[in-house]
Design a protein around this motif. Sequence first.
Motif, mmCIF file in Angstrom:
data_model
loop_
_atom_site.group_PDB
_atom_site.id
_atom_site.type_symbol
_atom_site.label_atom_id
_atom_site.label_comp_id
_atom_site.label_asym_id
_atom_site.label_seq_id
_atom_site.Cartn_x
_atom_site.Cartn_y
_atom_site.Cartn_z
ATOM 1 N N GLY A 9 -122.454 -77.600 -5.890
ATOM 2 C CA GLY A 9 -122.280 -79.111 -6.031
ATOM 3 C C GLY A 9 -123.373 -80.103 -5.193
ATOM 4 N N PRO A 10 -123.249 -81.541 -5.006
ATOM 5 C CA PRO A 10 -124.037 -82.162 -4.082
ATOM 6 C C PRO A 10 -124.201 -81.633 -2.696
ATOM 7 C CG PRO A 10 -122.325 -83.618 -4.642
ATOM 8 C CD PRO A 10 -122.104 -82.134 -5.497
ATOM 9 N N PRO A 11 -125.279 -81.825 -2.167
ATOM 10 C CA PRO A 11 -125.504 -81.356 -0.748
ATOM 11 C C PRO A 11 -124.168 -81.868 0.288
ATOM 12 C CG PRO A 11 -127.585 -82.207 -1.386
ATOM 13 C CD PRO A 11 -126.242 -82.681 -2.540
ATOM 14 N N PRO A 12 -123.622 -81.138 1.076
ATOM 15 C CA PRO A 12 -122.408 -81.787 1.796
ATOM 16 C C PRO A 12 -122.989 -82.526 2.866
ATOM 17 C CG PRO A 12 -122.913 -79.302 2.212
ATOM 18 C CD PRO A 12 -123.897 -79.825 1.116
ATOM 19 N N PRO A 13 -122.179 -83.464 3.714
ATOM 20 C CA PRO A 13 -122.608 -84.015 4.976
ATOM 21 C C PRO A 13 -122.783 -83.098 5.997
ATOM 22 C CG PRO A 13 -120.311 -84.858 3.908
ATOM 23 C CD PRO A 13 -120.713 -83.799 3.103
ATOM 24 N N SER A 14 -123.897 -83.542 6.881
ATOM 25 C CA SER A 14 -124.224 -82.393 7.876
ATOM 26 C C SER A 14 -123.212 -82.377 8.848
ATOM 27 C CB SER A 14 -125.617 -82.966 8.350
ATOM 28 O OG SER A 14 -125.462 -84.077 9.099
ATOM 29 N N ARG A 15 -122.273 -83.126 8.994
ATOM 30 C CA ARG A 15 -120.997 -83.173 9.981
ATOM 31 C C ARG A 15 -119.804 -83.537 9.385
ATOM 32 N NH1 ARG A 15 -122.783 -83.988 15.660
ATOM 33 N NH2 ARG A 15 -124.838 -82.801 15.840
ATOM 34 N N MET A 16 -118.833 -83.045 9.457
ATOM 35 C CA MET A 16 -117.675 -83.457 8.878
ATOM 36 C C MET A 16 -116.256 -82.800 9.582
ATOM 37 S SD MET A 16 -116.885 -84.860 5.985
ATOM 38 C CE MET A 16 -115.615 -85.329 4.794
ATOM 39 N N SER A 17 -115.243 -83.476 9.609
ATOM 40 C CA SER A 17 -114.114 -83.218 10.303
ATOM 41 C C SER A 17 -112.889 -83.173 9.225
ATOM 42 C CB SER A 17 -113.634 -84.049 11.521
ATOM 43 O OG SER A 17 -114.715 -83.667 12.605
ATOM 44 N N TYR A 18 -112.097 -81.921 9.285
ATOM 45 C CA TYR A 18 -111.131 -81.834 8.475
ATOM 46 C C TYR A 18 -109.772 -81.764 8.925
ATOM 47 C CZ TYR A 18 -114.164 -81.582 4.404
ATOM 48 O OH TYR A 18 -114.995 -81.823 3.308
ATOM 49 N N GLU A 19 -108.675 -82.596 8.736
ATOM 50 C CA GLU A 19 -107.513 -82.284 9.374
ATOM 51 C C GLU A 19 -106.680 -81.429 8.647
ATOM 52 O OE1 GLU A 19 -104.666 -85.559 9.749
ATOM 53 O OE2 GLU A 19 -106.273 -86.982 8.734
ATOM 54 N N SER A 20 -105.885 -80.412 9.341
ATOM 55 C CA SER A 20 -105.214 -79.443 8.703
ATOM 56 C C SER A 20 -103.957 -79.019 9.533
ATOM 57 C CB SER A 20 -106.157 -78.051 8.392
ATOM 58 O OG SER A 20 -105.495 -77.205 7.674
ATOM 59 N N GLY A 21 -102.831 -79.504 9.338
ATOM 60 C CA GLY A 21 -101.625 -79.143 10.091
ATOM 61 C C GLY A 21 -101.981 -79.688 11.333
ATOM 62 N N PRO A 22 -101.502 -79.021 12.436
ATOM 63 C CA PRO A 22 -101.790 -79.451 13.676
ATOM 64 C C PRO A 22 -103.068 -79.286 14.347
ATOM 65 C CG PRO A 22 -100.838 -77.176 13.626
ATOM 66 C CD PRO A 22 -101.022 -77.415 12.594
ATOM 67 N N TYR A 23 -104.266 -78.973 13.402
ATOM 68 C CA TYR A 23 -105.454 -78.607 13.839
ATOM 69 C C TYR A 23 -106.390 -79.423 13.204
ATOM 70 C CZ TYR A 23 -103.219 -74.250 15.557
ATOM 71 O OH TYR A 23 -102.634 -73.410 16.099
ATOM 72 N N PHE A 24 -107.696 -79.661 13.570
ATOM 73 C CA PHE A 24 -108.869 -80.111 13.069
ATOM 74 C C PHE A 24 -110.077 -79.080 12.847
ATOM 75 C CE2 PHE A 24 -107.735 -84.689 13.880
ATOM 76 C CZ PHE A 24 -108.600 -85.083 12.557
ATOM 77 N N LEU A 25 -110.559 -79.065 11.696
ATOM 78 C CA LEU A 25 -111.658 -78.036 11.302
ATOM 79 C C LEU A 25 -112.909 -78.971 11.590
ATOM 80 C CD1 LEU A 25 -110.347 -76.428 8.072
ATOM 81 C CD2 LEU A 25 -111.324 -75.190 10.090
ATOM 82 N N HIS A 26 -113.810 -78.788 12.375
ATOM 83 C CA HIS A 26 -115.009 -79.370 12.698
ATOM 84 C C HIS A 26 -116.232 -78.644 12.289
ATOM 85 C CE1 HIS A 26 -112.896 -82.469 15.162
ATOM 86 N NE2 HIS A 26 -112.498 -81.356 15.822
ATOM 87 N N TYR A 27 -117.079 -79.033 11.361
ATOM 88 C CA TYR A 27 -118.302 -78.316 11.294
ATOM 89 C C TYR A 27 -119.534 -79.185 11.188
ATOM 90 C CZ TYR A 27 -119.340 -80.000 6.331
ATOM 91 O OH TYR A 27 -119.768 -80.680 5.341
ATOM 92 N N MET A 28 -120.630 -78.465 11.573
ATOM 93 C CA MET A 28 -122.024 -79.080 11.442
ATOM 94 C C MET A 28 -123.025 -78.047 10.563
ATOM 95 S SD MET A 28 -123.446 -78.802 15.261
ATOM 96 C CE MET A 28 -125.358 -78.863 14.755
ATOM 97 N N ILE A 29 -123.918 -78.524 10.026
ATOM 98 C CA ILE A 29 -124.825 -77.957 9.141
ATOM 99 C C ILE A 29 -126.212 -78.072 9.764
ATOM 100 C CG2 ILE A 29 -125.966 -77.478 6.936
ATOM 101 C CD1 ILE A 29 -123.307 -78.125 5.838
#
Length: 199
Positions: free
Chosen positions: A53-73
């Motif tokens: 799909g389209p290029p993803p954002p270079s930084r993103m945070s996803y909440e999942s239950g008691p946690y956060f998934l943070h990523y950078m590309i």
Amino acid sequence: ARRVSPSSMVKLTMLARVADGLPLAEGLESDRQADLETYKQQAKSLFKKLGTGPPPPSRMSYESGPYFLHYMIEGGVCYLTLTDRGYPKKLAYQYLEDLQKEFTNQHGHDSIETVARPYAFIKFDTFIQKTKKLYQDTRTQRNLTKLNEDLHDIQNVMSRNINDILGQGERLDHVSSMSETLRNESRKYSSRAKDLSRQ
């Protein structure tokens, strides 16, 4: 300021190639109490979706239950960490930046593109563990200083729920096919506009 217990830092760290989601390295988990298999699977599904799909954002945070998934590309590699909700987003991204700088120093961009087997850079775990320790306690002088520094505007990093992107594959595919249709329509429109301007 909310006191964050030293154990609430990084639960999981993973690196993957954006183009095809191939796992490159992983911070092997020392905190055995937390059952992180679910989150590991979420991270792997996320990696697979990044390359489509389209290029993803270079930084993103996803909440999942008691946690956060943070990523950078950066440079075709996705650096991802799972932290407790209470852990400052600013430090999580600073941690990922430290990993990115060192990983690029050690391996450059070329080897990342050519590697074929999963976890080819598993030895990077040594650096992950060392860096993770530095970020574990948010109250150390070093981390308090980092929290006061003006990093990339972390406030602008979008946060979404992990379920928005996982488990709703059709919806995601639908959105990308809609955006493709819109792109085609706008191409038609702009070439029609050009034709009209020539008349």
